[in-house]
Motif scaffolding. Structure first.
Motif, PDB file in Angstrom:
ATOM      1  N   THR A  76      50.647  47.263  -7.787  1.00  0.00           N
ATOM      2  CA  THR A  76      51.379  46.563  -6.740  1.00  0.00           C
ATOM      3  C   THR A  76      52.348  47.513  -6.053  1.00  0.00           C
ATOM      4  N   ASN A  77      52.685  47.172  -4.829  1.00  0.00           N
ATOM      5  CA  ASN A  77      53.683  47.902  -4.060  1.00  0.00           C
ATOM      6  C   ASN A  77      54.931  47.040  -4.014  1.00  0.00           C
ATOM      7  N   GLY A  78      56.006  47.484  -4.669  1.00  0.00           N
ATOM      8  CA  GLY A  78      57.199  46.669  -4.762  1.00  0.00           C
ATOM      9  C   GLY A  78      57.774  46.302  -3.404  1.00  0.00           C
ATOM     10  N   TYR A  79      57.746  47.238  -2.453  1.00  0.00           N
ATOM     11  CA  TYR A  79      58.280  46.955  -1.124  1.00  0.00           C
ATOM     12  C   TYR A  79      57.455  45.877  -0.432  1.00  0.00           C
ATOM     13  N   GLU A  80      56.140  45.998  -0.532  1.00  0.00           N
ATOM     14  CA  GLU A  80      55.281  44.980   0.078  1.00  0.00           C
ATOM     15  C   GLU A  80      55.452  43.638  -0.613  1.00  0.00           C
ATOM     16  N   GLU A  81      55.594  43.656  -1.937  1.00  0.00           N
ATOM     17  CA  GLU A  81      55.717  42.405  -2.686  1.00  0.00           C
ATOM     18  C   GLU A  81      57.009  41.669  -2.358  1.00  0.00           C
ATOM     19  N   GLU A  82      58.109  42.405  -2.143  1.00  0.00           N
ATOM     20  CA  GLU A  82      59.359  41.724  -1.801  1.00  0.00           C
ATOM     21  C   GLU A  82      59.267  41.086  -0.420  1.00  0.00           C
ATOM     22  N   LEU A  83      58.602  41.783   0.514  1.00  0.00           N
ATOM     23  CA  LEU A  83      58.411  41.223   1.851  1.00  0.00           C
ATOM     24  C   LEU A  83      57.482  40.022   1.807  1.00  0.00           C
ATOM     25  N   ARG A  84      56.424  40.122   1.005  1.00  0.00           N
ATOM     26  CA  ARG A  84      55.473  39.023   0.880  1.00  0.00           C
ATOM     27  C   ARG A  84      56.149  37.789   0.272  1.00  0.00           C
ATOM     28  N   TYR A  85      57.000  38.022  -0.721  1.00  0.00           N
ATOM     29  CA  TYR A  85      57.736  36.918  -1.340  1.00  0.00           C
ATOM     30  C   TYR A  85      58.592  36.206  -0.292  1.00  0.00           C
ATOM     31  N   PHE A  86      59.341  36.985   0.499  1.00  0.00           N
ATOM     32  CA  PHE A  86      60.211  36.382   1.506  1.00  0.00           C
ATOM     33  C   PHE A  86      59.380  35.693   2.590  1.00  0.00           C
ATOM     34  N   GLU A 112      63.629  38.238  22.687  1.00  0.00           N
ATOM     35  CA  GLU A 112      62.486  37.938  21.826  1.00  0.00           C
ATOM     36  C   GLU A 112      62.722  36.668  21.014  1.00  0.00           C
ATOM     37  N   THR A 113      61.617  36.121  20.525  1.00  0.00           N
ATOM     38  CA  THR A 113      61.664  34.984  19.607  1.00  0.00           C
ATOM     39  C   THR A 113      61.166  35.459  18.247  1.00  0.00           C
ATOM     40  N   PHE A 114      61.977  35.240  17.206  1.00  0.00           N
ATOM     41  CA  PHE A 114      61.642  35.727  15.869  1.00  0.00           C
ATOM     42  C   PHE A 114      61.684  34.604  14.841  1.00  0.00           C
ATOM     43  N   ASP A 115      60.849  34.766  13.829  1.00  0.00           N
ATOM     44  CA  ASP A 115      60.958  33.946  12.618  1.00  0.00           C
ATOM     45  C   ASP A 115      61.740  34.692  11.547  1.00  0.00           C
ATOM     46  N   ILE A 116      61.588  36.033  11.545  1.00  0.00           N
ATOM     47  CA  ILE A 116      62.225  36.881  10.529  1.00  0.00           C
ATOM     48  C   ILE A 116      62.751  38.155  11.174  1.00  0.00           C
ATOM     49  N   ILE A 117      63.965  38.522  10.807  1.00  0.00           N
ATOM     50  CA  ILE A 117      64.501  39.840  11.139  1.00  0.00           C
ATOM     51  C   ILE A 117      64.630  40.627   9.842  1.00  0.00           C
ATOM     52  N   ASP A 118      64.120  41.847   9.860  1.00  0.00           N
ATOM     53  CA  ASP A 118      64.192  42.757   8.718  1.00  0.00           C
ATOM     54  C   ASP A 118      65.236  43.821   9.046  1.00  0.00           C
ATOM     55  N   VAL A 119      66.362  43.790   8.336  1.00  0.00           N
ATOM     56  CA  VAL A 119      67.493  44.674   8.623  1.00  0.00           C
ATOM     57  C   VAL A 119      67.369  45.954   7.798  1.00  0.00           C
ATOM     58  N   CYS A 120      67.123  47.065   8.484  1.00  0.00           N
ATOM     59  CA  CYS A 120      66.957  48.375   7.831  1.00  0.00           C
ATOM     60  C   CYS A 120      67.943  49.408   8.364  1.00  0.00           C
ATOM     61  N   VAL A 121      69.035  48.939   8.927  1.00  0.00           N
ATOM     62  CA  VAL A 121      70.066  49.846   9.448  1.00  0.00           C
ATOM     63  C   VAL A 121      70.910  50.387   8.298  1.00  0.00           C
ATOM     64  N   LYS A 142      59.688  52.797   7.162  1.00  0.00           N
ATOM     65  CA  LYS A 142      58.265  53.142   7.085  1.00  0.00           C
ATOM     66  C   LYS A 142      57.536  52.264   6.085  1.00  0.00           C
ATOM     67  N   VAL A 143      58.133  52.052   4.896  1.00  0.00           N
ATOM     68  CA  VAL A 143      57.462  51.215   3.905  1.00  0.00           C
ATOM     69  C   VAL A 143      57.562  49.743   4.288  1.00  0.00           C
ATOM     70  N   HIS A 144      58.607  49.371   5.013  1.00  0.00           N
ATOM     71  CA  HIS A 144      58.715  47.983   5.480  1.00  0.00           C
ATOM     72  C   HIS A 144      57.658  47.702   6.541  1.00  0.00           C
ATOM     73  N   ILE A 145      57.469  48.626   7.467  1.00  0.00           N
ATOM     74  CA  ILE A 145      56.464  48.432   8.510  1.00  0.00           C
ATOM     75  C   ILE A 145      55.076  48.292   7.902  1.00  0.00           C
ATOM     76  N   SER A 146      54.716  49.200   7.001  1.00  0.00           N
ATOM     77  CA  SER A 146      53.384  49.121   6.386  1.00  0.00           C
ATOM     78  C   SER A 146      53.239  47.856   5.558  1.00  0.00           C
ATOM     79  N   GLY A 147      54.325  47.420   4.923  1.00  0.00           N
ATOM     80  CA  GLY A 147      54.286  46.186   4.147  1.00  0.00           C
ATOM     81  C   GLY A 147      54.000  44.980   5.010  1.00  0.00           C
ATOM     82  N   TRP A 148      54.728  44.847   6.111  1.00  0.00           N
ATOM     83  CA  TRP A 148      54.500  43.718   7.022  1.00  0.00           C
ATOM     84  C   TRP A 148      53.096  43.763   7.594  1.00  0.00           C
ATOM     85  N   GLN A 149      52.603  44.939   7.898  1.00  0.00           N
ATOM     86  CA  GLN A 149      51.270  45.057   8.487  1.00  0.00           C
ATOM     87  C   GLN A 149      50.163  44.670   7.506  1.00  0.00           C
TER      88      GLN A 149
END
Length: 317
Positions: A278-288, A58-67, A14-21
């Motif tokens: 800042t949102n740490g989850y969003e910031e880590e995704l933004r960094y990557f 699909e064609t991806f640039d990034i896969i976010d593994v949340c399993v 949930k926090v990863h989805i909102s971060g990417w968005q």
């Protein structure tokens, strides 16, 4: 536009989805979970029950593994070996030897890999690291860190309470604080642990010794369904004590002064030095995201640090 795929639609997604968005230039094009009910509300992306099918179609640039943790290595390697950049939730693995395997796959396929160790991207923790590096408050004398909550019985098929799959407190919860300790101070000289574990609860207390100071760390999953989750820290320096508790971050100096530097609290007119919100989850995704976009190394988290954390955890489990 970088195309993002998310595999695993459990709680952390949930926090990863909102971060990417919230990241301009990133688009979630597909998501995957074996539970079809998790696709509700995911109309913004194509939905797959099969990870292999998603990677094939699909064609991806990034896969976010949340399993779940026990699938991290397998799912990361599948994407890396298809030439896709991967960010993976923590902990990467319960086995230190597998760290090299993942980074070797990333290097072989000329893509980037990063473990999402979120505390490194949270403003209060980042402030402590800078204070240590700059010697702003003098030498560190002691530290206390706590991260506690109720047992995560909501996990899929209760995998988090299966030590062979999650590692329980040492690997799943305590690893946040230990990762920050290794990141900021290096590997500890000694770890002295006490633990109470059962089928319905897990409590861990560890004292990490360094040259000239120690850090006492507490982690717990209590058998109390309504016990609220929370994390705190207190770091004692020669000139001040810095404490984060109840969402409030303050500097208590030796002269009796108190400065509130809670992220996002202060404005330009208060005279305070509040940290930016800042949102740490969003910031880590933004960094990557920026590392991939600009073709820069995603090296804020280094393999040797991950190995040092896992090596230490193994001694206290």
């Amino acid at each position: 536009m970088l195309k993002v795929g998310i595999v695993g639609l459990g709680g952390i997604s949930k926090v990863h989805i909102s971060g990417w968005q919230n990241i301009d230039g990133a688009e979630i094009v597909a998501v995957c979970d074996i539970r079809e009910e998790k696709f509700e509300g995911k109309e913004f992306a194509r939905c797959y029950k099969s990870y292999d099918e998603m990677l094939e179609k699909e064609t991806f640039d990034i896969i976010d593994v949340c399993v779940p943790t026990y699938l991290h290595i397998e799912y990361s390697l599948k994407a890396l070996n298809k030439g896709i950049n991967v960010i993976c939730e923590k902990p990467l693995t319960l086995n230190k030897k597998e760290v090299k395997k993942v980074y070797a796959a990333a290097e072989k396929n000329n893509v980037k890999f990063m473990v999402a160790q979120v505390t490194r991207f949270m403003a209060p923790y980042a402030y402590i690291k800078k204070a240590v590096e700059s010697n702003k408050y003098g030498k560190i004398l002691s530290g206390t860190m706590s991260r506690i909550g109720c047992c995560p019985t909501w996990s899929f098929e209760n995998w988090m309470m299966d030590e062979s799959k999650s590692g329980m407190i040492p690997y799943d919860l305590h690893i946040h604080d230990l990762d920050f300790i290794v990141y900021t101070f290096g590997a500890p000289k000694k770890a002295t642990a006490r633990r109470h574990k059962s089928d319905v609860a897990d409590y861990l207390n560890v004292i990490y010794d360094f040259d000239g100071f120690f850090i006492n760390v507490e982690g717990a999953w209590y058998n109390a369904p309504k016990f609220p989750f929370g994390f705190t820290f207190i770091f004692e320096f020669e000139k001040a004590t810095l404490a984060y508790k109840g969402g409030k971050f303050c500097v208590y100096d030796n002269e009796g002064g108190i400065t509130d530097i809670t992220p996002g609290k202060a404005d330009a007119n208060t005279g305070d030095i509040g940290l930016p919100s800042t949102n740490g989850y969003e910031e880590e995704l933004r960094y990557f995201f920026n590392c991939v976009k600009d073709n820069k190394p995603a090296d804020i988290i280094k393999p040797k640090e991950l190995e040092a954390v896992l090596k230490t955890v193994k001694t206290i489990k």
